[in-house]
Design a protein around this motif. Structure first.
Motif, short mmCIF file in Angstrom:
data_model
loop_
_atom_site.label_atom_id
_atom_site.label_comp_id
_atom_site.label_asym_id
_atom_site.label_seq_id
_atom_site.Cartn_x
_atom_site.Cartn_y
_atom_site.Cartn_z
N ARG A 1 0.83 -1.20 0.00
CA ARG A 1 0.00 0.00 0.00
C ARG A 1 0.87 1.26 0.00
O ARG A 1 0.52 2.27 -0.63
N ALA A 2 1.97 1.22 0.72
CA ALA A 2 2.86 2.37 0.75
C ALA A 2 3.43 2.66 -0.63
O ALA A 2 3.50 3.81 -1.07
N ARG A 3 3.84 1.58 -1.34
CA ARG A 3 4.36 1.78 -2.69
C ARG A 3 3.28 2.30 -3.63
O ARG A 3 3.54 3.18 -4.46
N ALA A 4 2.06 1.77 -3.50
CA ALA A 4 0.97 2.24 -4.36
C ALA A 4 0.61 3.69 -4.04
O ALA A 4 0.28 4.47 -4.95
N MET A 5 0.67 4.06 -2.77
CA MET A 5 0.37 5.44 -2.39
C MET A 5 1.41 6.39 -2.97
O MET A 5 1.06 7.49 -3.45
N ALA A 6 2.68 5.99 -2.95
CA ALA A 6 3.72 6.83 -3.54
C ALA A 6 3.46 7.03 -5.02
O ALA A 6 3.59 8.16 -5.54
N ALA A 7 3.09 5.97 -5.73
CA ALA A 7 2.80 6.11 -7.16
C ALA A 7 1.59 7.01 -7.37
O ALA A 7 1.56 7.81 -8.32
#
Length: 881
Positions: A818-824
């Motif tokens: 989720r953190a990676r998706a939020m950054a994107a």
């Protein structure tokens, strides 16, 4: 005090009946009294009548309410309470710019109208009735069709089904709305179910009696706890020690559910289709009754045919002399597999040329498979045999067969169908009720023979079928006519006797007349079956059922009947006493405890009577219970803080007049739960800040006086949904089978392997209410955040603080994804200031200078995804003020 001392003290405790003359009627059993709105009615703090009750009690203790929460916190609280999702930064900005009463009310109405409302509120109800998608116990098998009940609850709450109807439907929906209404009775089937005890343990045993009694006990506990906030199940072994429920009344409640089991039921989603199906099935039932009478008459005529008795004796002697079956090599024809027993399967044999025939003979297969003993493998519950005299000639019924009541296994004795046609060119065998081979369904035959003067004309003929399993050298279409059955090499003498018996029976006086009548009945049956097959396919749900497809030793009561229920001495299934009759308990005081039902009433009348008894407007327990639960969802705890125990072992309400006011408001609104939610969130009590004054902290640390709002961690489902919402991945698709956040292995005892799935799988992005809930192996991440245990009735989640929570939120693969998706997401939405956008999404505000500096430094060192991971771990995400 030791356990033994405590038990002795309880045993010596006088029962409620002994105390009744000494105490007034308990508060929860007193008729509803809405009462006054409090002496303080003109104070500007009051926004709803309920506030007057709160303010009066606060001032009586020298306290004042906390000031209102700030607009940002207030709107976030409202969103999470009503729909379980955080607001967007844009929604917060608009409300902070105009935090007027009109804007607040508009936000409330928008959220109450959102389909997300039902998803959020349904979770608390599903906890309460201990819903799950697996059975529990030692063989925790999946329930693939439990989810329609979950969807029904969501839809009922979204459409604001009046609470009285909400109650009635879950107890007797199949009666109130035949067809689709059966889904609502999934409440009664929501709890654990003992597969081994129900399916594998034989009837008539002590264990079977115990399993069935405990199964009904769970239904009683679910209904009494969820709908009445009463511990009626405590009277199973003796009169309730503390509350006015006798053991006799407890077993009267059990008798209400004595006609239903938890089972998979077929239903029609459209009421019109359901009505048409019932009409056709009724006509078929009447026709089958007439056919049964004709077949009994024919059997007697054939028995009396000259020479028939001697030939039957010879046939029985030859059958008894046959050796053990040969299970090697050719086994016969095996249809394709079906997932439901009511699918159509057929097989047809086309002879090389038309010619005479005495009889059609079908040989059952003999295969050991999935616990089936062998004899009669693949033989369906019923079948029909048709013949035609030429390719362009119509099919004519040669006969039908139905399995006799009793064990599923069948002997190897062939099925014989005398033929009346002068010439036969083809034979077709059809079944619409397939054989259960243990998890799937099929139709199988070892051999089909067309007998003529003792010879088999079908040998080597052409075979066509609806479908077939080709698994040489054992199964295949051609093996149906290869001359091999489990007893084929030794059956030549039997063939001659069977042909002779068929010819003798054709000459029986009166047989031709009865057979003509049977043929007419079978032809009359065809259009009914055709009409049934033309109806839309039925759906399936795991619900309360009186009629269903049995499995092993788990068979329905059927016919609208109910099993007898007796009062059990000390709750012992092997110590029955006086017989029980359906009823409830007299202490509620609003209606007779015993239901006045005629002796021939169907079992559904029992459940309907209980539904009316519970949903009655003057039942004080029902309306206080639900009003208290709705209050709890918004204020953190109920006015009565033991929401499922309104008895003497529970804690009385802090504001009894307020509780009655809310219950009366619910009744006056026609049972609108949305109206009650609206009333509470519009109140000044709800809008208080969560920071108490020093005096309130001293005098009202437990918040029983409602001097301030609670500060709470998000429940597991809301936290999971919030992370997906912030990452921009949340899939808002509604309904249908639950997503599986595990890898499943279908073994003798199923295995649910959490952690062996890709956290980026799009199937996992739906709201948590739509997950496949497993009883025996809970999701570790959800469990860390105090998710409800679906094996028990959960009225209120306990909020713990453990190291596992910090680890799960910081390191779990789901959170990292989720953190990676939020950054994107934030890089795409605000390339100029992605970090600022990430803070706005997570905290719904701009970062303070020190916060921004720290986050920028972290992002520069470890990357934007790492900074988003910090935000997802912050208290402003995981908690609500």
């Amino acid at each position: 005090m030791t356990t033994l001392a405590l038990l002795l003290a309880l045993a010596a405790c006088p029962s409620w009946a002994q105390q009744a003359h000494e105490e007034p009627v308990w508060w929860s059993l007193v008729p509803l009294a809405p009462g006054r709105a409090g002496r303080v009615t003109e104070d500007p703090w009051i926004r709803e009548p309920l506030d007057a009750f709160v303010l009066e009690r606060l001032r009586a203790h020298g306290l004042e309410p906390a000031p209102p929460a700030d607009p940002r916190s207030l709107l976030r609280r409202l969103h999470l309470d009503l729909v379980g999702l955080p607001p967007t930064p844009e929604e917060v900005a608009a409300f902070c710019a105009d935090p007027s009463e009109a804007a607040w009310n508009a936000a409330i109405e928008r959220l109450l109208a959102s389909p997300r409302f039902g998803e959020r509120q349904a979770q608390a109800w599903l906890d309460l009735v201990h819903y799950a998608d697996s059975h529990g116990f030692d063989k925790d098998k999946p329930r693939p069709h439990a989810w329609p009940y979950r969807d029904w609850v969501i839809e009922a709450l979204n459409t604001d089904l009046p609470y009285g109807e909400f109650v009635r439907m879950q107890l007797a929906g199949d009666v109130l709305e035949p067809g689709p209404g059966v889904v609502a009775t999934g409440m009664l089937a929501a709890g654990p179910w003992d597969f081994v005890g129900q399916v594998e343990v034989a009837d008539g045993t002590s264990e079977k009696r115990r399993v069935r009694s405990l199964d009904r006990d769970d239904m009683v506990a679910t209904v009494a706890t969820a709908l009445l906030s009463t511990t009626a199940q405590c009277a199973r072994c003796h009169d309730h020690k503390f509350d006015p429920v006798s053991q006799e009344e407890y077993f009267d409640l059990q008798a209400v559910f004595a006609g239903v089991d938890r089972a998979e039921v077929a239903f029609d989603a459209d009421p019109g289709t359901a009505a048409r199906r019932r009409e056709l099935q009724r006509d078929l039932q009447e026709l089958e009754q007439r056919r049964g009478e004709r077949e009994a008459e024919l059997a007697q005529l054939l028995l009396e045919a000259p020479g028939a008795r001697g030939l039957e004796g010879e046939r029985d002697r030859l059958l008894a002399a046959l050796p053990e079956p040969d299970r090697t090599g050719s086994m016969g024809w095996h249809s394709g597999l079906a997932q439901r027993p009511d699918e159509l399967r057929w097989v047809m044999v086309e002879l090389e040329e038309a010619g005479p025939a005495d009889a059609i003979r079908l040989h059952p297969a003999n295969e050991v498979f999935r616990g089936h003993a062998g004899a009669g493998f693949g033989l369906p519950e019923e079948l029909e045999v048709e013949v035609r005299s030429a390719e362009d000639a119509p099919w004519r019924m040669a006969g039908s067969w139905q399995r006799a009541p009793g064990p599923r296994s069948a002997a190897n004795a062939p099925l014989l169908f005398p033929v009346e046609e002068e010439s036969v060119q083809a034979v077709r065998v059809t079944s619409r009720t397939l054989f259960d081979r243990g998890g799937d369904f099929c139709f199988a035959l070892a051999e089909l023979e067309v007998l003529s003067e003792g010879s088999n004309r079908a040998l080597g003929a052409t075979v066509r079928a609806s479908d077939t399993i080709e698994a040489a050298p054992r199964w295949g279409a051609a093996m149906l006519v290869d001359g091999r059955s489990p007893h084929a090499p030794e059956q030549a003498p039997l063939d001659r006797v069977e042909s002779a018996l068929a010819r003798v029976r054709r000459t029986a006086p009166g047989a031709a007349r009865v057979e003509a009548e049977l043929t007419a009945l079978l032809e009359e049956r065809t259009p009914l079956l055709t009409a049934l097959e033309a109806l839309p396919p039925q759906r399936r749900v795991f619900a309360a059922a009186n009629e269903f497809q049995g499995e092993g030793r788990f068979q329905p009561v059927g016919g609208g009947h109910a099993r007898p229920v007796a009062v059990l001495a000390r709750g012992d299934a092997d110590a029955p006493g006086a017989m029980s009759a359906p009823g409830a308990f007299a202490a509620a005081g609003h209606a007779a405890a015993r239901f006045e039902l005629p002796g021939d009433a169907p079992e559904s009348a029992r459940r309907l009577a209980l539904a009316e008894w519970i949903a009655a407007p003057d039942n004080p327990l029902t309306w206080r219970s639900i009003a208290n639960r709705i209050w709890q969802r918004h204020l953190g705890q109920g006015l009565a803080p033991t929401p499922s125990d309104f008895g003497r072992m529970g804690v009385p309400p802090s504001h009894p007049e307020l509780l009655d006011h809310l219950a009366a408001r619910l009744l006056s609104s026609g049972g609108s739960l949305k109206d009650l939610h609206r009333t509470i969130v519009r109140s000044a009590t709800y809008r208080q800040a969560s920071s108490p004054s020093a005096l309130a902290r001293e005098l009202d640390g437990s918040r029983r006086l409602l001097s301030h709002a609670p500060r709470r961690r998000l429940d597991a489902e809301s936290l999971r949904d919030a992370l997906l919402c912030l990452s921009g991945e949340l899939d808002l698709s509604m309904g249908g089978p639950g997503f599986q956040a595990f890898r499943f292995e279908d073994d003798h005892s199923p295995r649910y392997l959490h952690g062996e799935v890709d956290p980026r799988d799009p199937a996992l992005m739906r709201r948590a209410v739509y997950r496949f809930v497993v009883r025996s192996v809970p999701d570790p991440w959800m469990q860390a955040f105090d998710c409800a245990d679906p094996s028990v009735l959960t009225a209120q989640r306990f909020e713990t603080t453990t190291p596992l929570q910090a680890l799960a939120l910081l390191n779990d693969g789901f959170v990292l994804a989720r953190a990676r998706a939020m950054a994107a997401r934030v890089e795409a939405e605000d390339p100029a200031d992605p970090l600022g956008r990430a803070v706005a999404l997570a905290w719904l505000r701009a970062p303070l200078p020190a916060e921004r500096q720290a986050l920028e430094a972290h992002a520069e060192t470890f990357g934007l995804a790492a900074a988003c991971r910090v935000l997802l771990n912050s208290a402003e995400v995981s908690h609500v003020d």
